[in-house]
Design an enzyme around this catalytic site. Structure first.
Site, PDB file in Angstrom:
ATOM      1  N   SER A  98       1.628  -4.873   3.315  1.00 38.24           N
ATOM      2  CA  SER A  98       0.177  -5.103   3.301  1.00 38.24           C
ATOM      3  C   SER A  98      -0.050  -6.515   2.757  1.00 38.24           C
ATOM      4  O   SER A  98      -0.218  -6.701   1.558  1.00 38.24           O
ATOM      5  CB  SER A  98      -0.530  -4.094   2.396  1.00 38.24           C
ATOM      6  OG  SER A  98      -0.168  -2.775   2.719  1.00 38.24           O
ATOM      7  N   LYS A 173      -5.600  -3.025   7.964  1.00 36.93           N
ATOM      8  CA  LYS A 173      -5.067  -2.464   6.724  1.00 36.93           C
ATOM      9  C   LYS A 173      -5.920  -2.901   5.526  1.00 36.93           C
ATOM     10  O   LYS A 173      -6.194  -2.112   4.615  1.00 36.93           O
ATOM     11  CB  LYS A 173      -3.602  -2.889   6.541  1.00 36.93           C
ATOM     12  CG  LYS A 173      -2.964  -2.445   5.240  1.00 36.93           C
ATOM     13  CD  LYS A 173      -2.813  -0.937   5.112  1.00 36.93           C
ATOM     14  CE  LYS A 173      -2.181  -0.551   3.771  1.00 36.93           C
ATOM     15  NZ  LYS A 173      -2.193   0.895   3.553  1.00 36.93           N
ATOM     16  N   LYS A 241      -4.208  -6.004  -5.469  1.00 37.08           N
ATOM     17  CA  LYS A 241      -3.880  -7.041  -4.480  1.00 37.08           C
ATOM     18  C   LYS A 241      -4.580  -6.763  -3.149  1.00 37.08           C
ATOM     19  O   LYS A 241      -5.121  -7.669  -2.510  1.00 37.08           O
ATOM     20  CB  LYS A 241      -2.350  -7.078  -4.335  1.00 37.08           C
ATOM     21  CG  LYS A 241      -1.763  -7.859  -3.203  1.00 37.08           C
ATOM     22  CD  LYS A 241      -1.429  -7.053  -1.961  1.00 37.08           C
ATOM     23  CE  LYS A 241      -0.478  -5.902  -2.149  1.00 37.08           C
ATOM     24  NZ  LYS A 241      -0.201  -5.139  -0.924  1.00 37.08           N
TER      25      LYS A 241
HETATM   26  P1  NDP Z   1       7.443  -1.368  -4.443  1.00 33.99           P
HETATM   27  O1  NDP Z   1       7.041  -2.307  -5.512  1.00 33.99           O
HETATM   28  O2  NDP Z   1       7.800   0.022  -4.783  1.00 33.99           O
HETATM   29  O3  NDP Z   1       8.648  -1.983  -3.588  1.00 33.99           O
HETATM   30  C1  NDP Z   1       8.770  -3.327  -3.259  1.00 33.99           C
HETATM   31  C2  NDP Z   1      10.218  -3.572  -2.873  1.00 33.99           C
HETATM   32  O4  NDP Z   1      10.380  -4.919  -2.445  1.00 33.99           O
HETATM   33  C3  NDP Z   1      11.199  -3.344  -4.025  1.00 33.99           C
HETATM   34  O5  NDP Z   1      12.285  -2.605  -3.536  1.00 33.99           O
HETATM   35  C4  NDP Z   1      11.626  -4.756  -4.388  1.00 33.99           C
HETATM   36  O6  NDP Z   1      12.959  -4.799  -4.878  1.00 33.99           O
HETATM   37  C5  NDP Z   1      11.562  -5.411  -3.037  1.00 33.99           C
HETATM   38  N1  NDP Z   1      11.498  -6.873  -3.106  1.00 33.99           N
HETATM   39  C6  NDP Z   1      10.634  -7.633  -3.810  1.00 33.99           C
HETATM   40  N2  NDP Z   1      10.859  -8.939  -3.593  1.00 33.99           N
HETATM   41  C7  NDP Z   1      11.895  -9.003  -2.724  1.00 33.99           C
HETATM   42  C8  NDP Z   1      12.609 -10.059  -2.123  1.00 33.99           C
HETATM   43  N3  NDP Z   1      12.288 -11.338  -2.366  1.00 33.99           N
HETATM   44  N4  NDP Z   1      13.628  -9.759  -1.298  1.00 33.99           N
HETATM   45  C9  NDP Z   1      13.959  -8.484  -1.040  1.00 33.99           C
HETATM   46  N5  NDP Z   1      13.324  -7.429  -1.579  1.00 33.99           N
HETATM   47  C10 NDP Z   1      12.305  -7.683  -2.412  1.00 33.99           C
HETATM   48  O7  NDP Z   1       6.199  -1.388  -3.388  1.00 33.99           O
HETATM   49  P2  NDP Z   1       5.819  -0.287  -2.296  1.00 33.99           P
HETATM   50  O8  NDP Z   1       7.031   0.128  -1.573  1.00 33.99           O
HETATM   51  O9  NDP Z   1       4.936   0.712  -2.919  1.00 33.99           O
HETATM   52  O10 NDP Z   1       4.897  -1.168  -1.343  1.00 33.99           O
HETATM   53  C11 NDP Z   1       5.418  -2.102  -0.401  1.00 33.99           C
HETATM   54  C12 NDP Z   1       4.266  -2.565   0.488  1.00 33.99           C
HETATM   55  O11 NDP Z   1       3.714  -1.446   1.167  1.00 33.99           O
HETATM   56  C13 NDP Z   1       3.113  -3.213  -0.292  1.00 33.99           C
HETATM   57  O12 NDP Z   1       2.553  -4.251   0.458  1.00 33.99           O
HETATM   58  C14 NDP Z   1       2.138  -2.068  -0.444  1.00 33.99           C
HETATM   59  O13 NDP Z   1       0.827  -2.537  -0.633  1.00 33.99           O
HETATM   60  C15 NDP Z   1       2.335  -1.324   0.866  1.00 33.99           C
HETATM   61  N6  NDP Z   1       2.010   0.103   0.866  1.00 33.99           N
HETATM   62  C16 NDP Z   1       2.385   0.929  -0.174  1.00 33.99           C
HETATM   63  C17 NDP Z   1       2.070   2.276  -0.136  1.00 33.99           C
HETATM   64  C18 NDP Z   1       2.451   3.213  -1.244  1.00 33.99           C
HETATM   65  O14 NDP Z   1       1.936   4.359  -1.264  1.00 33.99           O
HETATM   66  N7  NDP Z   1       3.316   2.851  -2.180  1.00 33.99           N
HETATM   67  C19 NDP Z   1       1.331   2.859   0.996  1.00 33.99           C
HETATM   68  C20 NDP Z   1       1.065   1.933   2.068  1.00 33.99           C
HETATM   69  C21 NDP Z   1       1.371   0.612   1.976  1.00 33.99           C
HETATM   70  P3  NDP Z   1      13.308  -4.730  -6.459  1.00 33.99           P
HETATM   71  O15 NDP Z   1      12.590  -3.504  -6.987  1.00 33.99           O
HETATM   72  O16 NDP Z   1      14.782  -4.596  -6.452  1.00 33.99           O
HETATM   73  O17 NDP Z   1      12.785  -5.996  -7.051  1.00 33.99           O
END
Ligand code: NDP
Length: 286
Positions: A98, A173, A241
């Site tokens: 998102s 979104k 955000k």
């Molecule tokens: P999280 O914070 O749980 O996960 C983010 C992931 O991205 C982590 O695994 C993190 O790894 C990884 N990451 C961050 N920076 C990097 C990088 N530079 N390279 C590789 N990996 C990276 O977020 P969500 O999964 O909850 O959300 C992800 C997206 O989906 C967001 O945009 C959110 O708004 C959207 N979303 C979320 C929903 C939800 O219910 N959670 C529903 C619908 C959309 P590490 O932890 O190892 O740093």
């Protein structure tokens, strides 16, 4: 038909269960650890392949998927030479973060110039939908890329909508998140008033669930408000955000509720940012 090799980047609350569903459907999943190794171990146990670098992930993949926190990480990953210099085998990218329409378009231009297809494909449905494989995908991109991506999306989602070109997915979104953010606060206010008036959560959900005040948040978040249980889920800082993105896109409009919601989430971020976004209720409930 041999299933594709998919490089999966962003193994968080959403990415991990989504990648597990790809494995269940026979896809080869390639990945690299970021800070947290836990999801990598879970995926390896389910058959995914770990690589020592992002460029190795990209070199082994025909399709790349990203589910990252926001614009900053989208830019960091998609515009890095680790990815861009190793795209020889990659047919298309499915970008599911998102983020903003502008960042999506900026990234897509670079890939399309290199002959790599791009699908702008954020999701809704939460971690529950990600686990069950019942997400809604809001896809922006050409019909041809969507058609190629469809079997992969079907492994993770129940509803896939093409909403326009690249950028349109992130746009719709943002509209959804503006509503979801406002509805969450409205549900918290309803919880506060029903506690004061002695109306139980079950009655509230049943009766208002069939009345004009109903919302998805009222039906799905009332229990966590009642129990003050805010394990994420969807982190409050990510909702903050998302409302910020909507307000930025609508900066020339009069959006009083979104503006107030944005302020409340921003104020709550410091203390409750890592909790589920329902924790905004903490600032409202008695
Ligand atoms: P999280 O914070 O749980 O996960 C983010 C992931 O991205 C982590 O695994 C993190 O790894 C990884 N990451 C961050 N920076 C990097 C990088 N530079 N390279 C590789 N990996 C990276 O977020 P969500 O999964 O909850 O959300 C992800 C997206 O989906 C967001 O945009 C959110 O708004 C959207 N979303 C979320 C929903 C939800 O219910 N959670 C529903 C619908 C959309 P590490 O932890 O190892 O740093």
């Amino acid at each position: 038909l041999e299933k594709q090799n998919i490089g999966f980047i962003g193994l968080g609350a959403m990415g991990l269960p989504m990648a597990l569903n790809l494995l269940k459907h026979g896809y080869h999943v390639h990945m690299k650890a970021h800070a947290n190794r836990t999801p990598v171990e879970t995926l390896k146990a389910a058959g995914a392949i770990e690589h020592p670098s992002l460029s190795e992930v990209v070199r082994h993949s025909e399709v790349l998927i990203g589910v990252l926190p926001e614009d900053r990480q989208m830019q960091e990953v998609w515009l890095s030479s680790e990815v861009l210099d190793h795209l020889q085998r990659v047919r298309f990218v499915i970008e599911m973060t998102s983020g903003t329409p502008a960042m999506m378009k900026k990234i897509a231009q670079v890939y399309i110039d290199k002959g790599v297809g791009v699908l702008d494909a954020p999701v809704s449905g939460g971690t529950v939908g990600a686990e069950a494989g019942t997400l809604t995908v809001m896809a922006g991109g050409s019909e041809q890329v969507l058609e190629e991506a469809q079997p992969i999306l079907s492994a993770m989602a129940k509803n896939v909508y093409r909403v326009g070109d690249v950028g349109a997915g992130k746009a719709i979104k943002a509209i959804n998140q503006m509503l979801a953010g406002i509805h969450m606060i409205a549900a918290a206010e309803a919880a506060a008033l029903s506690e004061k008036l002695g109306i139980g959560t079950d009655v509230l959900k049943q009766v208002i669930g069939n009345s004009s005040g109903a919302s998805w948040m009222l039906l799905n978040k009332m229990d966590s408000l009642e129990n003050r249980a805010f394990d994420p889920g969807f982190k409050l800082k990510l909702m903050s955000k998302d409302v910020r993105i909507a307000l930025y896109e609508g900066k020339d409009l009069h959006l009083p509720l979104a503006a107030l919601a944005g302020q409340l989430y921003q104020d709550g971020e410091k203390e409750y940012g890592e909790l589920d976004f329902a924790a905004i209720g903490t600032t409202i409930l008695p």
